[in-house]
Design an enzyme around this catalytic site. Structure first.
Site, PDB file in Angstrom:
ATOM      1  CE  LYS A 114      -4.621   0.659   0.522  1.00  0.00           C
ATOM      2  NZ  LYS A 114      -5.536   0.389   0.434  1.00  0.00           N
TER       3      LYS A 114
HETATM    4  N1  GLU Z   1      -7.631   0.487  -2.910  1.00  0.00           N
HETATM    5  C1  GLU Z   1      -8.264  -0.790  -3.365  1.00  0.00           C
HETATM    6  C2  GLU Z   1      -8.515  -1.804  -1.678  1.00  0.00           C
HETATM    7  O1  GLU Z   1      -8.483  -1.878  -0.780  1.00  0.00           O
HETATM    8  C3  GLU Z   1      -7.946  -1.557  -4.033  1.00  0.00           C
HETATM    9  C4  GLU Z   1      -6.650  -2.295  -4.185  1.00  0.00           C
HETATM   10  C5  GLU Z   1      -6.246  -2.792  -6.144  1.00  0.00           C
HETATM   11  O2  GLU Z   1      -6.887  -3.337  -6.649  1.00  0.00           O
HETATM   12  O3  GLU Z   1      -4.858  -3.008  -5.747  1.00  0.00           O
HETATM   13  O4  GLU Z   1      -7.689  -3.321  -2.365  1.00  0.00           O
END
Ligand code: GLU
Length: 424
Positions: A114
């Site tokens: 992240k």
């Molecule tokens: N931000 C989204 C999540 O928390 C999607 C992450 C992604 O598609 O890699 O799952």
């Protein structure tokens, strides 16, 4: 014997503290793999970067950016990038760890990562936003890549920001690397269905949970916190299935309507003025009143730590669908379980987004794009298979859906960890 991490001081309800206690709850169900569990309690790699830009007025501003790769035992890191004034390293660590659990829970060939920048994007011009995005991408460029770590949208980031990230990374490597980020615009290697995928996954898992509870969606009363890409799409799909959206809260306030809010009017107004802009369609009430509104289904789809112990005591919902990451603190989890309220945890409930991100990444590599029906059929199948497996595990061991999801996911992660072995 392992030393505690020195760069984070989690508290009981902080995001990393919440995550650690979720891991502790699964340990008794891991058998001999529990030997490896410490792996999950620390990120593999965390990068803090300075993001300096020249503002439109000629001054120089600095922002703090992060990219955390929590675990890569099962594949490249995967997870969104968040732009928010409250982003911290601790929060990004927790969000990266939840991605590790999420990708394993739905069995995608990824680890978890992240990113985030501590910035209020609403205070930036479009040009400043582009500069922040490009400098951040260049700084984290040393650890991301189509086969190492693939960012995507999250809170306050979108397809345009992904296009800038893709372009910046591509310029630095001297090619066009569409597979380095997902959630891109359609004509730049994006996938049909990606924008609505997270909300759709909340609906698919929620519909199945309601069916198993014997809760008829027709006429069901739903309260939604957070009305962005996740909350608004889930609300629309539940309304199409016959449910009534009786309360919606966003950063501007809370609107209620006992007969059900008119989403065809509320959604477009909320994009510019927030939900309170739709005064004509409901009553504006104090934010705390949202939590004891009479409802069958509660969808927290905003930020972490929203469903506290006090709020868990007063909710009238029978079913909680976690559209957000980490919305429920551990104490609230226990209270909801005691009260017989079923929680479909974030790491399965909101996994629709990363699942279609995976489809996008696969399509980018093969340069062959699927139609929207194919995306949605595959998404529904993956979500349903994962949910059914987790439900069976929960029934078999008499544990909550959250602990069952962690049991299924952690077994996959730690098995990979064990099979790969330690290097050197
Ligand atoms: N931000 C989204 C999540 O928390 C999607 C992450 C992604 O598609 O890699 O799952």
């Amino acid at each position: 014997m392992s030393e505690k991490l020195s760069f984070v001081t989690p508290t009981a309800n902080s995001p990393w503290g919440t995550y650690l206690s979720q891991v502790d709850r699964v340990v008794p169900h891991l058998g001999p793999l529990a030997r490896w569990v410490e792996t999950l309690k620390r990120p593999k790699r965390a990068l803090i970067v300075d993001v300096p830009i020249e503002m439109d007025d000629g001054t120089i501003a600095h922002f703090e950016g992060y990219r955390v790769q929590h675990n890569m035992s099962r594949g490249p890191g995967k997870g969104g990038v968040r732009f928010h004034p409250d982003v911290t390293l601790e929060e990004v660590m927790a969000l990266s760890a939840w991605m590790t659990i999420k990708t394993a829970a739905v069995n995608l060939p990824y680890g978890g990562a992240k990113g985030g920048i501590r910035v209020d994007p609403k205070k930036l011009s479009l040009q400043e936003l582009e500069k922040v995005t490009r400098r951040y991408t260049s700084e984290i460029g040393i650890i991301i890549g189509p086969h190492t770590d693939i960012p995507a949208p999250d809170v306050n980031t979108n397809a345009q920001i992904m296009a800038w990230m893709m372009d910046t990374y591509s310029m630095n490597v001297g090619g066009t690397a569409t597979g380095v980020v997902t959630g891109k615009p359609l004509h730049l290697g994006g996938s049909l269905g990606r924008v609505k995928a997270t909300g759709r996954g909340v609906f698919v898992t929620g519909r199945e949970a309601a069916r198993r509870l014997g809760l008829d969606l027709r006429g069901a009363r739903i309260a939604v916190q957070g009305f962005g890409n996740v909350g608004s799409v889930a609300a629309e799909l539940f309304a199409e299935a016959g449910a009534k959206i009786v309360a919606v809260q966003d950063h501007t306030g809370t609107i209620v309507n006992d007969k059900g809010l008119d989403l065809a009017k509320l959604v477009p107004i909320s994009r510019t003025d927030g939900v309170v802009g739709f005064k004509a369609g409901g009553d504006i009430v104090p934010n705390e009143d949202f939590w004891d509104i009479a409802c069958d289904i509660l969808i927290p789809a905003a930020l972490e730590g929203q469903l506290t112990a006090d709020r868990a005591k007063k909710t009238t919902a029978k079913l909680v669908l976690e559209g957000a990451n980490g919305p429920t603190v551990p104490q609230a989890d226990d209270i909801l379980a005691e009260r017989g309220v079923l929680v479909v945890p974030d790491v399965i409930c909101n996994a629709g987004g990363v699942t279609v991100s995976y489809f996008e990444w696969v399509q980018d590599f093969s340069s062959f794009f699927w139609d929207e029906d194919e995306i949605n059929v595959r998404l529904d199948r993956i979500m349903m298979n994962a949910l059914n497996q987790i439900w069976d595990t929960a029934d078999k061991h008499k544990i909550t859906l959250r602990t069952a999801t962690y049991a299924v996911a952690c077994e996959r992660i730690l098995m990979a960890r064990q099979e790969r072995g330690l290097y050197p």
